[in-house]
Design a protein around this motif. Structure first.
Motif, PDB file in Angstrom:
ATOM      1  N   ASP A  58     -10.432   2.487   4.631  1.00  0.00           N
ATOM      2  CA  ASP A  58     -10.706   3.404   3.774  1.00  0.00           C
ATOM      3  C   ASP A  58     -10.044   4.656   3.993  1.00  0.00           C
ATOM      4  O   ASP A  58     -10.426   5.872   3.684  1.00  0.00           O
ATOM      5  CB  ASP A  58     -12.275   3.877   3.817  1.00  0.00           C
ATOM      6  CG  ASP A  58     -13.021   2.615   3.003  1.00  0.00           C
ATOM      7  OD1 ASP A  58     -12.540   2.320   2.172  1.00  0.00           O
ATOM      8  OD2 ASP A  58     -13.994   2.612   3.681  1.00  0.00           O
ATOM      9  N   GLN A  68      -8.431  -4.851  -1.571  1.00  0.00           N
ATOM     10  CA  GLN A  68      -9.553  -4.108  -2.640  1.00  0.00           C
ATOM     11  C   GLN A  68      -9.605  -2.900  -2.424  1.00  0.00           C
ATOM     12  O   GLN A  68     -10.255  -2.052  -3.503  1.00  0.00           O
ATOM     13  CB  GLN A  68     -10.837  -4.862  -1.836  1.00  0.00           C
ATOM     14  CG  GLN A  68     -10.770  -6.278  -2.267  1.00  0.00           C
ATOM     15  CD  GLN A  68     -12.281  -6.851  -1.418  1.00  0.00           C
ATOM     16  OE1 GLN A  68     -13.102  -6.351  -1.370  1.00  0.00           O
ATOM     17  NE2 GLN A  68     -11.963  -8.274  -0.914  1.00  0.00           N
ATOM     18  N   LYS A  69      -9.417  -1.961  -1.732  1.00  0.00           N
ATOM     19  CA  LYS A  69      -9.612  -0.422  -1.431  1.00  0.00           C
ATOM     20  C   LYS A  69      -8.368   0.401  -1.796  1.00  0.00           C
ATOM     21  O   LYS A  69      -8.477   1.647  -2.324  1.00  0.00           O
ATOM     22  CB  LYS A  69      -9.857  -0.299  -0.053  1.00  0.00           C
ATOM     23  CG  LYS A  69     -11.136  -0.960   0.288  1.00  0.00           C
ATOM     24  CD  LYS A  69     -11.341  -0.675   1.971  1.00  0.00           C
ATOM     25  CE  LYS A  69     -12.655  -1.425   2.467  1.00  0.00           C
ATOM     26  NZ  LYS A  69     -12.860  -1.070   3.762  1.00  0.00           N
ATOM     27  N   SER A 127      -7.031   6.635  -6.356  1.00  0.00           N
ATOM     28  CA  SER A 127      -7.501   7.367  -7.761  1.00  0.00           C
ATOM     29  C   SER A 127      -8.816   8.281  -7.210  1.00  0.00           C
ATOM     30  O   SER A 127      -9.258   9.141  -7.909  1.00  0.00           O
ATOM     31  CB  SER A 127      -8.041   6.284  -8.599  1.00  0.00           C
ATOM     32  OG  SER A 127      -9.276   5.453  -8.010  1.00  0.00           O
ATOM     33  N   ALA A 128      -9.303   8.078  -5.935  1.00  0.00           N
ATOM     34  CA  ALA A 128     -10.569   8.858  -5.497  1.00  0.00           C
ATOM     35  C   ALA A 128      -9.887  10.389  -5.109  1.00  0.00           C
ATOM     36  O   ALA A 128     -10.725  11.258  -5.060  1.00  0.00           O
ATOM     37  CB  ALA A 128     -10.922   8.261  -4.077  1.00  0.00           C
ATOM     38  N   GLU A 129      -8.762  10.626  -4.938  1.00  0.00           N
ATOM     39  CA  GLU A 129      -8.071  11.954  -4.621  1.00  0.00           C
ATOM     40  C   GLU A 129      -8.107  12.906  -5.890  1.00  0.00           C
ATOM     41  O   GLU A 129      -7.613  12.836  -6.877  1.00  0.00           O
ATOM     42  CB  GLU A 129      -6.846  11.859  -4.039  1.00  0.00           C
ATOM     43  CG  GLU A 129      -6.942  11.062  -2.594  1.00  0.00           C
ATOM     44  CD  GLU A 129      -8.029  11.482  -1.707  1.00  0.00           C
ATOM     45  OE1 GLU A 129      -7.979  12.664  -1.578  1.00  0.00           O
ATOM     46  OE2 GLU A 129      -8.770  10.775  -1.062  1.00  0.00           O
ATOM     47  N   TYR A 147       0.760  -1.371   0.086  1.00  0.00           N
ATOM     48  CA  TYR A 147      -0.128   0.067  -0.092  1.00  0.00           C
ATOM     49  C   TYR A 147       0.854   1.327   0.096  1.00  0.00           C
ATOM     50  O   TYR A 147       0.618   2.119   0.513  1.00  0.00           O
ATOM     51  CB  TYR A 147      -0.983   0.134   1.211  1.00  0.00           C
ATOM     52  CG  TYR A 147      -1.678  -1.336   1.350  1.00  0.00           C
ATOM     53  CD1 TYR A 147      -2.149  -2.110   0.286  1.00  0.00           C
ATOM     54  CD2 TYR A 147      -1.577  -1.827   2.515  1.00  0.00           C
ATOM     55  CE1 TYR A 147      -2.708  -3.166   0.527  1.00  0.00           C
ATOM     56  CE2 TYR A 147      -1.987  -3.336   2.849  1.00  0.00           C
ATOM     57  CZ  TYR A 147      -2.659  -3.624   1.510  1.00  0.00           C
ATOM     58  OH  TYR A 147      -3.366  -5.028   1.876  1.00  0.00           O
ATOM     59  N   ASP A 194      -9.294  -6.588   2.914  1.00  0.00           N
ATOM     60  CA  ASP A 194     -10.094  -5.407   2.760  1.00  0.00           C
ATOM     61  C   ASP A 194      -9.059  -4.283   2.089  1.00  0.00           C
ATOM     62  O   ASP A 194      -9.509  -3.605   1.072  1.00  0.00           O
ATOM     63  CB  ASP A 194     -10.491  -4.753   4.095  1.00  0.00           C
ATOM     64  CG  ASP A 194     -11.458  -5.770   4.758  1.00  0.00           C
ATOM     65  OD1 ASP A 194     -12.059  -6.506   4.160  1.00  0.00           O
ATOM     66  OD2 ASP A 194     -11.960  -5.521   5.876  1.00  0.00           O
ATOM     67  N   GLU A 218      -6.154   0.716  -4.469  1.00  0.00           N
ATOM     68  CA  GLU A 218      -5.998   1.593  -5.620  1.00  0.00           C
ATOM     69  C   GLU A 218      -7.239   2.808  -5.811  1.00  0.00           C
ATOM     70  O   GLU A 218      -7.111   3.777  -6.324  1.00  0.00           O
ATOM     71  CB  GLU A 218      -6.045   0.473  -6.938  1.00  0.00           C
ATOM     72  CG  GLU A 218      -5.061  -0.161  -7.045  1.00  0.00           C
ATOM     73  CD  GLU A 218      -3.520   0.714  -7.344  1.00  0.00           C
ATOM     74  OE1 GLU A 218      -3.952   1.479  -8.068  1.00  0.00           O
ATOM     75  OE2 GLU A 218      -2.432   0.112  -6.591  1.00  0.00           O
ATOM     76  N   GLY A 219      -8.405   2.201  -5.139  1.00  0.00           N
ATOM     77  CA  GLY A 219      -9.641   3.237  -5.535  1.00  0.00           C
ATOM     78  C   GLY A 219      -9.141   4.319  -4.318  1.00  0.00           C
ATOM     79  O   GLY A 219      -9.372   5.498  -4.852  1.00  0.00           O
ATOM     80  N   LEU A 220      -8.530   4.320  -3.317  1.00  0.00           N
ATOM     81  CA  LEU A 220      -8.184   5.319  -2.371  1.00  0.00           C
ATOM     82  C   LEU A 220      -7.152   6.428  -3.135  1.00  0.00           C
ATOM     83  O   LEU A 220      -7.262   7.560  -3.146  1.00  0.00           O
ATOM     84  CB  LEU A 220      -7.561   5.020  -1.188  1.00  0.00           C
ATOM     85  CG  LEU A 220      -8.329   4.194  -0.254  1.00  0.00           C
ATOM     86  CD1 LEU A 220      -7.535   3.660   0.988  1.00  0.00           C
ATOM     87  CD2 LEU A 220      -9.507   5.427   0.296  1.00  0.00           C
TER      88      LEU A 220
END
Length: 160
Positions: free
Chosen positions: A109, A151-152, A158-160, A98, A148, A154-156
């Motif tokens: 998250d 799964q989260k 790209s969410a920024e 990570y 957990d 890469e999304g964290l």
């Protein structure tokens, strides 16, 4: 609006926008800053500690300015040429999961800074955590938190 309210609103906006901007970096280089007690990126991974040493010496060891490399937009420091060579030969093997963000935090998250003394190696992978308290929570169900966080993460980013 009073001057105090304007200042408070501006400070809060600055804190929120700077945190979001830094959180999207693929490698955690956050260090505590004097500004509002927040964190700023330094460009140096793991607070300058040698990521290979976790595997070879089973402890955090400070890196040296003499043995560095650039990888994933961050400077990585090592205690020896041997450790530098091991890392450059296979960075994915030695880099923390990570991007060096708190593993428990990612599972919850959040992209959070770490302390180098809060770590574990699980199935040949390095995981770091924020502090002793979160390290203890992490250790209560490591497989679930890894699942957990996997799964989260890469999304964290790209969410920024």
């Amino acid at each position: 609006m009073t001057l105090l309210k304007r200042f408070t609103a501006a400070a809060l906006l600055l804190l929120l926008t700077t945190t979001a901007a830094f959180a999207a970096s693929p490698i955690n280089t956050l260090e505590k800053s004097g500004l509002f007690g927040g964190y700023e990126p330094t460009g140096i991974a793991l607070h300058g500690y040698d990521t290979v040493a976790y595997f070879t010496e089973s402890k955090p060891v400070e890196g040296s300015d003499q043995f560095t490399t650039q990888w994933q937009e961050a400077t990585w420091k090592f205690a020896s040429q041997e450790h530098l060579d091991l890392f450059t030969g296979n960075p994915e093997k030695y880099a923390p999961q990570y991007g060096g963000y708190c593993a428990y935090g990612v599972a919850q998250d959040s992209l959070v800074k770490i302390e180098v003394d809060n770590w574990s190696i699980v199935d040949g992978k390095l995981y770091l955590n924020y502090d002793d308290k979160l390290q203890g929570k992490w250790e209560q169900d490591i497989p679930k938190f890894i699942s957990d966080a996997d799964q989260k993460f890469e999304g964290l980013l790209s969410a920024e």
